[in-house]
Scaffold this motif. Structure first.
Motif, PDB file in Angstrom:
ATOM      1  N   ASN A  84       0.828  -1.206   0.000  1.00 31.89           N
ATOM      2  CA  ASN A  84       0.000   0.000   0.000  1.00 31.89           C
ATOM      3  C   ASN A  84       0.867   1.263   0.000  1.00 31.89           C
ATOM      4  O   ASN A  84       1.122   1.867   1.038  1.00 31.89           O
ATOM      5  N   ASP A  93       0.193   3.793  -2.603  1.00 30.09           N
ATOM      6  CA  ASP A  93      -0.833   4.755  -2.980  1.00 30.09           C
ATOM      7  C   ASP A  93      -2.199   4.097  -2.790  1.00 30.09           C
ATOM      8  O   ASP A  93      -2.458   3.029  -3.355  1.00 30.09           O
ATOM      9  N   THR A  94      -3.074   4.707  -1.991  1.00 33.10           N
ATOM     10  CA  THR A  94      -4.348   4.065  -1.641  1.00 33.10           C
ATOM     11  C   THR A  94      -5.228   3.801  -2.867  1.00 33.10           C
ATOM     12  O   THR A  94      -5.878   2.764  -2.955  1.00 33.10           O
ATOM     13  N   GLU A  95      -5.235   4.731  -3.812  1.00 35.11           N
ATOM     14  CA  GLU A  95      -6.046   4.568  -5.027  1.00 35.11           C
ATOM     15  C   GLU A  95      -5.566   3.352  -5.834  1.00 35.11           C
ATOM     16  O   GLU A  95      -6.364   2.510  -6.259  1.00 35.11           O
ATOM     17  N   GLU A  96      -4.262   3.280  -6.026  1.00 36.45           N
ATOM     18  CA  GLU A  96      -3.682   2.168  -6.792  1.00 36.45           C
ATOM     19  C   GLU A  96      -3.885   0.835  -6.068  1.00 36.45           C
ATOM     20  O   GLU A  96      -4.212  -0.185  -6.689  1.00 36.45           O
TER      21      GLU A  96
END
Length: 201
Positions: free
Chosen positions: A160, A162-165
């Motif tokens: 984790n 980047d949370t979006e990725e």
């Protein structure tokens, strides 16, 4: 089944997942700890007193349960079975102890482990929460190291950064697993009959 060391961002990822994949159902665990900021009873956890939790253990209400630091966490059979009977896809958030319990039961699930970018970053995230003392943070870091060494329990590993990725990667795993031959659900009766006939021959 999704696991991650405390402070990795699992709660944030799950909230994003709920918005992006509303068809996915979440098993709500029971815990004896107090709610953190913005956590809601019956949504994030069922927050119950210790004596109620112990009573549920004695009654065999839990699929799995574990003591994590000074608190208890458990997944109730009823919360999972109810969704499974409806044919729903379910995400269960568990620590490594809980995941191992399910592995020992040969529980049919996809096991996913989420890592922080580094231990230094994990420590920073735990401090940023501002909900625990230095001693508890040290304890969580040591526990996190031990959990990371249990990666062999899992089918997929995510980092984790980047949370979006990370959320998109998690969705990709779920969609790919739904497309496995043994899980495929034909959209029409004629395809279902044809495939069923082929499998039986």
């Amino acid at each position: 089944v999704l696991s991650a060391p405390s402070g990795t961002g699992k709660t944030t990822i799950c909230r994003m997942l709920k918005k992006k994949l509303p068809s996915l159902k979440f098993s709500v665990s029971h815990t004896t700890r107090k709610p953190r900021n913005e956590e809601k009873d019956g949504v994030d956890y069922y927050f119950i007193p210790l004596n109620d939790f112990e009573e549920k253990i004695e009654c065999g209400d839990f699929l799995e349960w574990a003591r994590v630091f000074e608190h208890f966490y458990g997944t109730a059979f009823e919360s999972v079975d109810r969704l499974q009977r409806k044919g729903e896809d379910i995400l269960i958030e568990l620590d490594v102890q809980g995941a191992k319990s399910l592995r020992d039961l040969n529980y049919k699930a996809i096991f996913i482990f989420m890592l922080p970018p580094s231990l230094k970053d994990l420590k920073k995230r735990l401090k940023k929460r501002g909900t625990e003392s230095e001693d508890i943070i040290r304890g969580r870091l040591e526990a996190g190291k031990k959990e990371i060494q249990q990666l062999n329990l899992y089918d997929y590993i995510l980092t984790n950064i980047d949370t979006e990725e990370t959320t998109e990667n998690l969705i990709s795993i779920i969609r790919a697993e739904k497309s496995r031959k043994e899980r495929y659900k034909p959209p029409s009766s004629d395809l279902k009959a044809l495939i069923s006939n082929k499998e039986n021959n």
